[in-house]
Design a protein around this motif. Structure first.
Motif, PDB file in Angstrom:
ATOM      1  N   ARG A 104       0.839  -1.207   0.000  1.00 16.08           N
ATOM      2  CA  ARG A 104       0.000   0.000   0.000  1.00 16.08           C
ATOM      3  C   ARG A 104       0.872   1.255   0.000  1.00 16.08           C
ATOM      4  NH1 ARG A 104      -0.411   3.440   4.391  1.00 16.08           N
ATOM      5  NH2 ARG A 104      -0.856   1.689   5.772  1.00 16.08           N
ATOM      6  N   ARG A 105       1.909   1.270   0.826  1.00 14.16           N
ATOM      7  CA  ARG A 105       2.773   2.455   0.880  1.00 14.16           C
ATOM      8  C   ARG A 105       3.491   2.646  -0.452  1.00 14.16           C
ATOM      9  NH1 ARG A 105       6.327   1.491   5.987  1.00 14.16           N
ATOM     10  NH2 ARG A 105       5.516  -0.645   5.974  1.00 14.16           N
ATOM     11  N   SER A 106       3.853   1.543  -1.114  1.00 13.85           N
ATOM     12  CA  SER A 106       4.506   1.640  -2.425  1.00 13.85           C
ATOM     13  C   SER A 106       3.519   2.159  -3.471  1.00 13.85           C
ATOM     14  CB  SER A 106       5.056   0.273  -2.839  1.00 13.85           C
ATOM     15  OG  SER A 106       5.961  -0.200  -1.858  1.00 13.85           O
ATOM     16  N   LEU A 107       2.271   1.679  -3.400  1.00 15.14           N
ATOM     17  CA  LEU A 107       1.249   2.130  -4.355  1.00 15.14           C
ATOM     18  C   LEU A 107       0.942   3.616  -4.185  1.00 15.14           C
ATOM     19  CD1 LEU A 107      -1.174  -0.941  -4.244  1.00 15.14           C
ATOM     20  CD2 LEU A 107       0.219  -0.223  -6.203  1.00 15.14           C
ATOM     21  N   GLU A 108       0.977   4.095  -2.944  1.00 16.82           N
ATOM     22  CA  GLU A 108       0.753   5.532  -2.713  1.00 16.82           C
ATOM     23  C   GLU A 108       1.814   6.345  -3.454  1.00 16.82           C
ATOM     24  OE1 GLU A 108       0.648   6.069   1.541  1.00 16.82           O
ATOM     25  OE2 GLU A 108      -1.339   5.141   1.710  1.00 16.82           O
ATOM     26  N   TYR A 109       3.051   5.886  -3.374  1.00 16.53           N
ATOM     27  CA  TYR A 109       4.150   6.580  -4.054  1.00 16.53           C
ATOM     28  C   TYR A 109       3.967   6.511  -5.574  1.00 16.53           C
ATOM     29  CZ  TYR A 109       8.854   8.090  -5.263  1.00 16.53           C
ATOM     30  OH  TYR A 109       9.916   8.786  -5.791  1.00 16.53           O
ATOM     31  N   ILE A 110       3.601   5.334  -6.059  1.00 18.10           N
ATOM     32  CA  ILE A 110       3.409   5.140  -7.501  1.00 18.10           C
ATOM     33  C   ILE A 110       2.251   6.004  -8.017  1.00 18.10           C
ATOM     34  CG2 ILE A 110       2.573   3.435  -9.191  1.00 18.10           C
ATOM     35  CD1 ILE A 110       4.299   1.361  -7.600  1.00 18.10           C
ATOM     36  N   ALA A 111       1.156   6.023  -7.250  1.00 16.10           N
ATOM     37  CA  ALA A 111      -0.004   6.827  -7.658  1.00 16.10           C
ATOM     38  C   ALA A 111       0.413   8.283  -7.835  1.00 16.10           C
ATOM     39  CB  ALA A 111      -1.112   6.707  -6.620  1.00 16.10           C
ATOM     40  N   GLU A 112       1.174   8.793  -6.885  1.00 10.59           N
ATOM     41  CA  GLU A 112       1.551  10.205  -6.934  1.00 10.59           C
ATOM     42  C   GLU A 112       2.638  10.468  -7.980  1.00 10.59           C
ATOM     43  OE1 GLU A 112       2.580  11.920  -3.156  1.00 10.59           O
ATOM     44  OE2 GLU A 112       3.307  13.774  -4.102  1.00 10.59           O
ATOM     45  N   HIS A 113       3.712   9.678  -7.942  1.00  5.82           N
ATOM     46  CA  HIS A 113       4.893  10.018  -8.732  1.00  5.82           C
ATOM     47  C   HIS A 113       4.945   9.391 -10.121  1.00  5.82           C
ATOM     48  CE1 HIS A 113       6.796  12.137  -5.382  1.00  5.82           C
ATOM     49  NE2 HIS A 113       6.254  11.202  -4.626  1.00  5.82           N
ATOM     50  N   TYR A 114       4.211   8.310 -10.340  1.00  5.79           N
ATOM     51  CA  TYR A 114       4.227   7.675 -11.658  1.00  5.79           C
ATOM     52  C   TYR A 114       2.934   7.950 -12.427  1.00  5.79           C
ATOM     53  CZ  TYR A 114       8.399   4.804 -10.593  1.00  5.79           C
ATOM     54  OH  TYR A 114       9.662   4.352 -10.290  1.00  5.79           O
ATOM     55  N   LEU A 115       1.813   8.060 -11.693  1.00  8.19           N
ATOM     56  CA  LEU A 115       0.522   8.139 -12.376  1.00  8.19           C
ATOM     57  C   LEU A 115      -0.163   9.494 -12.213  1.00  8.19           C
ATOM     58  CD1 LEU A 115      -0.803   4.551 -11.483  1.00  8.19           C
ATOM     59  CD2 LEU A 115       0.474   5.270 -13.523  1.00  8.19           C
ATOM     60  N   GLY A 116       0.485  10.406 -11.496  1.00 11.85           N
ATOM     61  CA  GLY A 116      -0.064  11.757 -11.367  1.00 11.85           C
ATOM     62  C   GLY A 116      -1.406  11.816 -10.656  1.00 11.85           C
ATOM     63  N   MET A 117      -1.630  10.891  -9.724  1.00 13.20           N
ATOM     64  CA  MET A 117      -2.888  10.911  -8.968  1.00 13.20           C
ATOM     65  C   MET A 117      -2.688  11.677  -7.670  1.00 13.20           C
ATOM     66  SD  MET A 117      -3.930   6.900  -9.501  1.00 13.20           S
ATOM     67  CE  MET A 117      -5.672   7.034  -9.056  1.00 13.20           C
ATOM     68  N   GLU A 118      -3.805  12.074  -7.094  1.00 15.31           N
ATOM     69  CA  GLU A 118      -3.757  12.717  -5.784  1.00 15.31           C
ATOM     70  C   GLU A 118      -3.902  11.609  -4.734  1.00 15.31           C
ATOM     71  OE1 GLU A 118      -6.537  15.924  -3.605  1.00 15.31           O
ATOM     72  OE2 GLU A 118      -6.429  16.088  -5.805  1.00 15.31           O
TER      73      GLU A 118
END
Ligand code: PLP
Length: 339
Positions: free
Chosen positions: A248-262
């Motif tokens: 989950r913590r890795s996905l939070e980083y990916i969402a923000e930094h790779y996929l431009g999500m909030e």
């Protein structure tokens, strides 16, 4: 390196004994130097603290073969530190974090022929664990401990691909507000067994536990954190009684930094569930399994992503994380440890 003669594509999620496990013993106040062992059976007193009072903590991580044929593990430093905090909570001596990482790399290297090849869908699962081993009859922490890492090749956690699952809002509690929900203790799983069997008997895949104090907010399932998508937002649960999932913590980083999500990490009232577009369960074993439906005592919450496949944003998160783990996508600094 010749690989074991295994039908990698059809592996289940079951224990298969490999060549070596790692073992280190804690006696007279210190850890020994540790070694690799071909012995996969443990002999201990019938009165060992782990058997009588469940003094045990564990971790789970994987080793992967990358596209270019390297063997890597994913963020073992986070498993090392989480296991240290789990151990402290049960009054157990922590296995030193640098030695934990070294042991992970050593035990994978020793079982290289058991690491599934790239593209097979299978991976090598590593289970580090520590338990109180000497006899204890009056209730108190053990004096002596054993730390081990076993390895086993595993197929995908959910056979037949990532079909969306159905959750029920649990009738039981998983973790008390000031209890052990945030640590990876065996006892948290022991108490989940009745609840999960009950859910299965009723036709659900898993329990989604509400918070024990008010039963109005989402916590997690028995073995995975829950994630939600709404608009371009990636929303996860903030609670002191959930297990801090590395996935989950890795996905939070990916969402923000790779996929431009909030990214939002906050309390999620059960009432809000019907407002989300996609939902998923995340953990090392399954990475992300999509949630199609949540049933709250007769009230059905069906996510627009449906019961056939992962929602589109969940799929992007899944593809990016597994791409990083398999070496197809460049990883953030420090995430990948080469064996
Ligand atoms: C292990 C575990 C998870 C998943 O954590 P990962 O680090 O992502 O594997 C989630 N919830 C619970 C209760 C767990 O024990």
């Amino acid at each position: 390196m010749t690989k074991q003669n295994i039908d990698w594509g059809n592996l289940g999620f079951n224990y298969i004994r490999t060549d070596k496990s790692y073992v280190s013993d804690y006696r007279n106040g210190s850890w020994d130097e540790g070694h690799l062992t071909p012995e996969h059976t443990i002999t201990m007193s019938e009165c060992a603290c782990v058997l009588q009072y469940s003094q045990s903590v564990f971790e789970g991580l994987k080793a992967y073969t990358t596209e270019d044929g390297r063997i890597v593990t994913f963020r073992p430093d986070l498993n090392a530190s989480r296991m240290a905090s789990s151990a402290a909570w049960l009054e157990m001596p922590a296995f030193p974090e640098d030695r934990f990482i070294d042991a992970v790399l050593r035990v994978v290297r020793a079982n290289e022929s058991w690491v599934p090849p790239y593209g097979s869908g299978a991976t090598m699962y590593l289970r580090p664990f520590e338990f109180g081993i000497n006899s204890v009859i009056g209730v108190k922490p053990a004096d002596d401990y054993q730390f081990r890492i076993l390895t086993t090749p595993v197929g995908p956690y959910f056979k037949g691909g990532a079909k969306p699952v159905t959750l029920k809002i649990a009738d039981f509690d998983r973790a008390a507000p000031r209890g052990t929900g945030h640590i990876k203790a065996g006892l948290n799983y022991a108490m989940s067994l009745h609840a999960i069997q009950q859910a299965h008997r009723e036709g659900f895949n898993e329990n989604l536990y509400p918070d024990s104090a008010t039963r109005t907010k989402v916590e997690e399932t028995g073995g995975a954190n829950i994630i939600f998508i709404r608009d371009n937002k990636f929303i996860t649960v903030a609670s002191p009684s959930i297990l801090p999932s590395i996935t989950r913590r890795s996905l939070e980083y990916i969402a923000e930094h790779y996929l431009g999500m909030e990214v939002e990490e906050r309390e999620i009232p059960l009432e809000e569930l019907s407002e989300f577009e996609e939902a998923g369960l995340c953990g090392t074993a399954a990475v992300i399994s999509p949630v199609g439906k949540i049933v709250d005592h007769g009230r059905e919450i069906c996510f627009p992503s449906g019961m056939e496949k992962m929602g589109p944003k969940t799929q992007k998160l899944y593809d990016t994380l597994t791409g990083i783990q398999m070496g197809r996508i460049e990883a953030p600094e420090g995430w990948i440890y080469e064996v």
